[in-house]
Scaffold this motif. Structure first.
Motif, PDB file in Angstrom:
ATOM      1  N   TYR A  90      10.273  -0.369  -3.131  1.00  0.00           N
ATOM      2  CA  TYR A  90       9.948  -1.614  -2.197  1.00  0.00           C
ATOM      3  C   TYR A  90      10.930  -1.586  -0.822  1.00  0.00           C
ATOM      4  CZ  TYR A  90       6.575  -3.012  -5.219  1.00  0.00           C
ATOM      5  OH  TYR A  90       5.417  -3.033  -6.708  1.00  0.00           O
ATOM      6  N   ASP A  91      12.024  -1.443  -1.022  1.00  0.00           N
ATOM      7  CA  ASP A  91      13.139  -1.329   0.015  1.00  0.00           C
ATOM      8  C   ASP A  91      12.573  -0.124   0.816  1.00  0.00           C
ATOM      9  OD1 ASP A  91      14.221  -3.491  -1.223  1.00  0.00           O
ATOM     10  OD2 ASP A  91      15.841  -2.086  -2.113  1.00  0.00           O
ATOM     11  N   LEU A  92      12.361   1.138   0.417  1.00  0.00           N
ATOM     12  CA  LEU A  92      12.120   2.233   1.159  1.00  0.00           C
ATOM     13  C   LEU A  92      10.770   1.956   1.727  1.00  0.00           C
ATOM     14  CD1 LEU A  92      13.361   5.267  -0.778  1.00  0.00           C
ATOM     15  CD2 LEU A  92      14.370   4.246   0.821  1.00  0.00           C
ATOM     16  N   ALA A  93       9.757   1.438   1.196  1.00  0.00           N
ATOM     17  CA  ALA A  93       8.555   1.344   2.000  1.00  0.00           C
ATOM     18  C   ALA A  93       8.672   0.240   3.101  1.00  0.00           C
ATOM     19  CB  ALA A  93       7.481   0.718   0.777  1.00  0.00           C
ATOM     20  N   ILE A  94       9.530  -0.695   3.037  1.00  0.00           N
ATOM     21  CA  ILE A  94       9.796  -1.569   3.996  1.00  0.00           C
ATOM     22  C   ILE A  94      10.376  -0.880   5.465  1.00  0.00           C
ATOM     23  CG2 ILE A  94      11.291  -3.688   4.773  1.00  0.00           C
ATOM     24  CD1 ILE A  94      10.951  -4.766   1.846  1.00  0.00           C
ATOM     25  N   THR A 131      14.301  -5.398  15.626  1.00  0.00           N
ATOM     26  CA  THR A 131      15.510  -5.497  15.341  1.00  0.00           C
ATOM     27  C   THR A 131      15.607  -6.895  14.510  1.00  0.00           C
ATOM     28  OG1 THR A 131      16.196  -4.368  17.284  1.00  0.00           O
ATOM     29  CG2 THR A 131      17.831  -5.847  16.241  1.00  0.00           C
ATOM     30  N   ALA A 132      14.870  -8.019  15.151  1.00  0.00           N
ATOM     31  CA  ALA A 132      15.241  -9.240  14.181  1.00  0.00           C
ATOM     32  C   ALA A 132      14.924  -9.338  12.707  1.00  0.00           C
ATOM     33  CB  ALA A 132      14.205 -10.405  14.857  1.00  0.00           C
ATOM     34  N   LEU A 133      13.718  -8.548  12.751  1.00  0.00           N
ATOM     35  CA  LEU A 133      13.175  -8.041  11.185  1.00  0.00           C
ATOM     36  C   LEU A 133      14.197  -7.627  10.472  1.00  0.00           C
ATOM     37  CD1 LEU A 133      10.988  -8.859   9.236  1.00  0.00           C
ATOM     38  CD2 LEU A 133       9.785  -7.064   9.760  1.00  0.00           C
ATOM     39  N   VAL A 134      14.768  -6.650  10.787  1.00  0.00           N
ATOM     40  CA  VAL A 134      15.621  -5.753  10.195  1.00  0.00           C
ATOM     41  C   VAL A 134      16.930  -6.712   9.625  1.00  0.00           C
ATOM     42  CG1 VAL A 134      17.542  -3.775  10.341  1.00  0.00           C
ATOM     43  CG2 VAL A 134      15.258  -3.473  11.079  1.00  0.00           C
ATOM     44  N   ARG A 135      17.374  -7.339  10.656  1.00  0.00           N
ATOM     45  CA  ARG A 135      18.490  -8.311  10.440  1.00  0.00           C
ATOM     46  C   ARG A 135      18.039  -9.224   9.510  1.00  0.00           C
ATOM     47  NH1 ARG A 135      20.360  -9.332  16.736  1.00  0.00           N
ATOM     48  NH2 ARG A 135      21.477  -7.489  17.037  1.00  0.00           N
ATOM     49  N   GLY A 193      11.182  -8.468  -7.643  1.00  0.00           N
ATOM     50  CA  GLY A 193      12.198  -9.524  -7.438  1.00  0.00           C
ATOM     51  C   GLY A 193      12.717 -10.121  -6.099  1.00  0.00           C
ATOM     52  N   ILE A 194      11.917  -9.929  -5.230  1.00  0.00           N
ATOM     53  CA  ILE A 194      12.147 -10.572  -3.795  1.00  0.00           C
ATOM     54  C   ILE A 194      11.521 -11.823  -3.710  1.00  0.00           C
ATOM     55  CG2 ILE A 194      11.670 -10.278  -1.428  1.00  0.00           C
ATOM     56  CD1 ILE A 194      11.321  -7.114  -1.655  1.00  0.00           C
ATOM     57  N   PRO A 195      12.483 -12.826  -3.586  1.00  0.00           N
ATOM     58  CA  PRO A 195      11.924 -14.390  -3.723  1.00  0.00           C
ATOM     59  C   PRO A 195      11.291 -14.621  -2.231  1.00  0.00           C
ATOM     60  CG  PRO A 195      14.314 -14.170  -3.481  1.00  0.00           C
ATOM     61  CD  PRO A 195      13.922 -12.653  -3.629  1.00  0.00           C
ATOM     62  N   GLU A 202       0.766  -1.211  -0.087  1.00  0.00           N
ATOM     63  CA  GLU A 202      -0.079  -0.064  -0.025  1.00  0.00           C
ATOM     64  C   GLU A 202       0.744   1.283   0.003  1.00  0.00           C
ATOM     65  OE1 GLU A 202      -3.339  -0.557   3.001  1.00  0.00           O
ATOM     66  OE2 GLU A 202      -4.297  -0.590   0.970  1.00  0.00           O
ATOM     67  N   ARG A 203       1.972   1.111   0.806  1.00  0.00           N
ATOM     68  CA  ARG A 203       2.823   2.399   0.912  1.00  0.00           C
ATOM     69  C   ARG A 203       3.595   2.607  -0.493  1.00  0.00           C
ATOM     70  NH1 ARG A 203       5.251   5.624   4.763  1.00  0.00           N
ATOM     71  NH2 ARG A 203       3.823   4.740   6.262  1.00  0.00           N
ATOM     72  N   ALA A 204       4.395   1.345  -1.104  1.00  0.00           N
ATOM     73  CA  ALA A 204       4.704   1.463  -2.263  1.00  0.00           C
ATOM     74  C   ALA A 204       4.418   1.996  -3.395  1.00  0.00           C
ATOM     75  CB  ALA A 204       5.481   0.179  -2.731  1.00  0.00           C
ATOM     76  N   ASN A 205       2.903   1.627  -3.344  1.00  0.00           N
ATOM     77  CA  ASN A 205       1.898   1.965  -4.579  1.00  0.00           C
ATOM     78  C   ASN A 205       1.570   3.334  -4.526  1.00  0.00           C
ATOM     79  OD1 ASN A 205       1.951  -0.752  -5.452  1.00  0.00           O
ATOM     80  ND2 ASN A 205      -0.045  -1.220  -4.607  1.00  0.00           N
ATOM     81  N   ALA A 206       1.680   3.978  -3.239  1.00  0.00           N
ATOM     82  CA  ALA A 206       1.383   5.614  -3.223  1.00  0.00           C
ATOM     83  C   ALA A 206       2.694   6.488  -3.167  1.00  0.00           C
ATOM     84  CB  ALA A 206       0.843   5.785  -1.925  1.00  0.00           C
ATOM     85  N   MET A 207       3.806   5.556  -3.659  1.00  0.00           N
ATOM     86  CA  MET A 207       4.967   6.361  -3.580  1.00  0.00           C
ATOM     87  C   MET A 207       5.335   6.860  -5.232  1.00  0.00           C
ATOM     88  SD  MET A 207       7.494   4.184  -1.092  1.00  0.00           S
ATOM     89  CE  MET A 207       8.866   5.159  -1.317  1.00  0.00           C
TER      90      MET A 207
END
Length: 290
Positions: free
Chosen positions: A158-162, A226-230, A201-203, A144-149
Motif C-alpha cells: 500500500y505504501d508503494l501504491a500510494i 507536496t502537502a500530501l507527501v508531508r 494497519g493505516i488508522p 485498485e493499484r495495490a490489488n493489482a500488484m
C-alpha cells in the motif's frame, strides 16, 4: 454444543492459508463439538460456501484468509445467528486486527470462553455490508493499484501504491451528506470508518469504534502533492487528523456524491461508483473476539 465451520481461502497470503489449514482445523476441533470444513477456490465459491454454512445453522463461521475472505464472511453472517471469527492469513488482515485474533490460538481461547461480541456494520446502498472502512478518491485509486500488484506483500504494498498514485493526484468536487447537513468541497479522498484501520494497519479514522453506532468520517480536502507527501508519515500514527486540510465528523449515515468519477471501496473490495450511501447498523454482526 458448538457447531462451527472453517472456511479456507487457500490463495490468501500467496498460499499461506492453504499451508495453515490442517493445523488450524486441528486446533479448532479441540475447541468445538463439530467442525465442518469448506474450501473456496474463488470469490464466488467462497461466498457460496459462507452462505451455505450460515444456512446450515452453524454457531460460528471461522474464516481462514485475508480481508477479502473476511468480507465475504461478513456478507453471510450479517444479521444472522452465526458469529464470525477470523484467523488471519492474508495481506492486510485489518478485521482480524480489530478483533484481536492474531493467531488461531486467540480464536480457540475465545471459543472456549464462549465470548461473543456485537459488532456494528456499514450497509452500502447496493446491499453490500462492510466491517472496516469504506473509501473513495485517492484511497480507492490506491486500492485498485495495490490489488493489482504482486509485490511486495503486507503494508509495504500500500505504501508503494500510494507513491505511484501521487503522480496523478488532483482534487475533485465531493458532496458529503449526513443527518447533520450537507457539505460541498474539493477533496482528495474520503474515508467512512466503522473501525480505525484500512490498507494493512493505516488508522485513517483513528477514533472509529465498531460498538458506538456511528461512523467516523475523514475527508482530506484539496491539497498539493507536496502537502500530501508531508502528510503521509502521519497516516501511520493517526496524526493526519490534526492537519489543516483534514476534516472529520461522525454520523449514523453518509451519502457521498459529486462530479468526480470516484469508485467506492469497502473492506478493500470494489463496491460501486459514487453516488452511494452508507448506513451504520449497530450490532448487525456477532463476532468472536479476543
Amino acid at each position: 454444543m458448538t457447531h462451527a465451520a472453517l472456511l479456507v481461502c487457500p490463495t490468501s497470503g500467496k498460499g499461506k492459508a492453504a499451508r495453515m489449514a490442517g493445523t488450524v482445523a486441528a486446533s479448532l476441533r479441540d475447541a468445538v463439538d463439530r467442525l465442518d470444513l469448506h474450501v473456496g477456490y474463488s470469490a464466488g465459491d467462497t461466498a457460496r460456501l459462507a452462505r451455505k454454512a450460515v444456512a446450515d445453522g452453524v454457531d460460528v463461521l471461522v474464516v481462514l484468509g485475508g480481508d477479502g475472505g473476511a468480507h465475504l464472511g461478513v456478507q453471510a453472517c450479517a444479521e444472522s445467528g452465526t458469529a464470525l471469527a477470523v484467523v488471519p492469513a492474508g495481506t492486510g488482515n485489518d478485521l482480524a486486527a480489530v478483533l484481536g485474533t492474531a493467531t488461531v490460538a486467540d480464536v480457540v481461547t475465545a471459543l472456549r470462553s464462549g465470548s461473543r461480541t456485537p459488532f456494528d456494520l456499514g450497509l452500502v446502498s447496493n446491499g453490500t455490508w462492510f466491517a472496516t472502512v469504506l473509501c473513495a478518491g485517492f484511497d480507492s485509486a490506491v486500492n485498485e493499484r495495490a490489488n493489482a500488484m504482486r509485490w511486495p506483500a503486507g503494508p509495504r504494498r500500500y505504501d508503494l501504491a500510494i507513491l505511484a498514485e501521487l503522480a496523478a493526484l488532483r482534487s475533485l468536487p465531493l458532496v458529503v451528506e449526513t443527518e447533520h447537513g450537507v457539505e460541498e468541497l474539493d477533496a482528495t479522498l474520503v474515508a467512512v470508518g466503522n473501525t480505525p484501520n484500512y490498507g494493512g494497519g493505516i488508522p485513517i479514522c483513528p477514533d472509529a469504534d465498531p460498538a458506538d453506532g456511528l461512523f467516523d468520517v475523514t475527508v482530506v480536502t484539496a491539497v498539493s502533492r507536496t502537502a500530501l507527501v508531508r502528510m503521509l508519515p502521519t497516516l501511520r500514527t493517526g496524526g493526519h487528523v490534526e492537519h489543516v486540510a483534514v476534516r472529520t465528523l461522525r454520523a449514523k449515515s453518509v451519502r457521498l456524491a459529486g462530479d468526480n468519477g470516484w469508485v467506492g471501496y469497502a473492506d478493500g473490495e470494489r463496491v460501486e461508483e459514487l453516488p452511494l450511501t452508507a448506513e451504520c447498523r449497530p450490532g448487525a454482526l456477532t463476532v468472536v473476539s479476543a
